[in-house]
Design a protein around this motif. Structure first.
Motif, short mmCIF file in Angstrom:
data_model
loop_
_atom_site.label_atom_id
_atom_site.label_comp_id
_atom_site.label_asym_id
_atom_site.label_seq_id
_atom_site.Cartn_x
_atom_site.Cartn_y
_atom_site.Cartn_z
N LYS A 1 1.09 -1.62 -0.45
CA LYS A 1 -0.04 0.10 0.33
C LYS A 1 1.32 1.38 -0.06
O LYS A 1 1.26 2.51 -0.55
CB LYS A 1 -0.73 0.16 1.22
N GLY B 1 1.93 1.89 -3.59
CA GLY B 1 0.62 2.28 -4.00
C GLY B 1 0.58 1.32 -5.34
O GLY B 1 -0.11 0.90 -6.13
N LYS B 2 1.15 -0.43 -4.27
CA LYS B 2 0.23 -1.12 -5.51
C LYS B 2 -1.11 -1.84 -4.89
O LYS B 2 -0.57 -2.65 -3.60
CB LYS B 2 1.56 -2.23 -5.53
N THR B 3 -2.48 -1.86 -5.43
CA THR B 3 -2.67 -2.30 -4.87
C THR B 3 -3.54 -3.35 -5.74
O THR B 3 -4.59 -4.23 -5.12
CB THR B 3 -4.34 -1.42 -5.14
N ARG C 1 6.69 4.19 -10.79
CA ARG C 1 4.63 4.35 -10.06
C ARG C 1 4.87 3.70 -8.83
O ARG C 1 4.92 4.97 -8.34
CB ARG C 1 3.78 3.48 -10.89
N HIS D 1 4.95 7.50 -6.00
CA HIS D 1 4.13 7.28 -5.06
C HIS D 1 4.96 7.60 -3.77
O HIS D 1 4.71 8.23 -3.05
CB HIS D 1 3.83 5.80 -4.97
N GLN D 2 5.86 7.48 -3.67
CA GLN D 2 6.90 7.08 -2.99
C GLN D 2 7.87 8.82 -2.95
O GLN D 2 8.97 9.03 -2.12
CB GLN D 2 7.93 6.82 -2.53
#
Length: 358
Positions: free
Chosen positions: A118, A121-123, A180, A184-185
């Motif tokens: 999470k 950003g890996k959902t 990605r 996200h980080q």
């Protein structure tokens, strides 16, 4: 040879086997939290069978039913109902480890892996979750449930190291997802680009370009306009001079000695292009500082394998720019799931050779 099964049966339907053994083997068996016993309980409400096998050399006596305890060579076994009770237990004399400890650690890895996904950003599910869920789980729990929380690397360095390693081992299909995750980080697009540009002198342009195509697609999908602002700082006239200055700043007198001893027919490689292209065109660029560029170079070369002489040179280079030994070790730890143990151990040997323990 393993001892025969001893059985504790409630009801008549066939239940599921539960092999209780040493902590080194118990994780491969059926433990609470794996979903096996809940499934069995749902299939046979109030009825189940538990089998316990004591591996040879651990406990040479059969486990007793109904919660009785038995002391064996390796520890104490206690058999309780895993559906209506608290489950089998094992206490290892040598380490004090119990089944409950191991199950707790397993669940902890699972929870940490999910939380870290999470954070990246890996959902969605892992790529192989549908076809090879066991391998996908092994990787996720190691990479995200353990390694991601170990060592001194911050999120920025973890993401950039992973990007350059994926490029070096020719797995560009992972670059988009990692790009990605980096965004996200909070990793800047320029940093992603520069990390991949840093690969070019070491893995060549074709591999670097393949990685960039996937990274660029991810950047554009995130609404980032390309091309990014230019990062070059040298001209055709001064690229050799500025590159040599950076190179000498890292490696000292070794560079002048190498230039002086280079055979005439090899000077284009050993002198001109190494200084002008590798250090002039690449190392002098903006976007990443020198210590991070040198760390990424160490990671790229280590991932390639078979480059131990160059790895040792860049271990020394990292020390010269202020990157300590533990940082290099932690970088190798981050790389381990991608490059495997042989290349990781070879690079670690290079680190220990150049920077022995005090």
């Amino acid at each position: 040879m393993a001892q025969p099964f001893s059985e504790h049966t409630q009801g008549t339907p066939q239940g599921v086997p539960f092999f209780v053994g040493h902590p080194a083997t118990v994780l491969g068996n059926y433990l609470p939290g794996t979903g096996l016993y809940p499934a069995a309980g749902a299939a046979y409400p109030g009825k189940h069978r538990t089998k316990v096998r004591c591996p040879d050399g651990i406990c040479r006596k059969r486990a007793e039913p109904s919660g009785l305890r038995r002391r064996g060579a390796g520890g104490i076994f206690a058999l309780r109902s895993p559906v209506c009770g608290s489950g089998p237990s094992f206490s290892c004399r040598a380490s004090g480890t119990t089944v409950e400890d191991i199950v707790g650690n397993t669940m902890d890895r699972m929870q940490k892996a999910e939380a870290y996904r999470k954070e990246l950003g890996k959902t969605g599910a892992p790529a192989l979750a549908g076809t090879d869920p066991e391998l996908a789980a092994i990787r996720e729990r190691l990479e995200y449930g353990e390694i991601a929380g170990q060592g001194c690397l911050d999120a920025r360095r973890r993401r950039l190291i992973t990007l350059v390693v994926l490029a070096a081992i020719q797995t560009p299909e992972g670059i988009g997802e990692e790009t990605r995750a980096a965004l996200h980080q909070g990793v800047r697009p320029e940093e992603i680009r520069e990390a991949l540009y840093q690969c070019a002198p070491y893995i060549g342009f074709p591999r670097t370009e393949a990685a960039l195509r996937h990274a660029d697609a991810a950047l554009e999908a995130a609404g980032i306009a390309l091309p990014l602002p230019e990062g070059g700082t040298v001209s055709e006239e001064d690229r050799f001079e500025k590159g040599l200055a950076v190179q000498t700043g890292i490696f000292g007198d070794a560079i002048s000695k190498m230039h002086a001893s280079a055979p005439e027919g090899q000077r284009e490689i050993l002198v001109r292009h190494l200084s002008a292209f590798c250090f002039g065109d690449i190392y002098t660029r903006t976007g990443l500082d020198l210590p991070l560029r040198e760390l990424l170079t160490f990671c790229i070369i280590s991932a390639l394998g078979g480059c131990e002489a160059q790895v040792k040179a860049h271990v020394q280079g990292n020390a010269a720019v202020g990157n300590g030994k533990q940082l290099l070790v932690d970088a190798l730890l981050q790389m381990l799931p991608c490059i495997g143990f042989p290349r990781t151990l070879n690079a670690l040997a290079c680190v220990n050779s150049v920077l022995p323990e005090a």
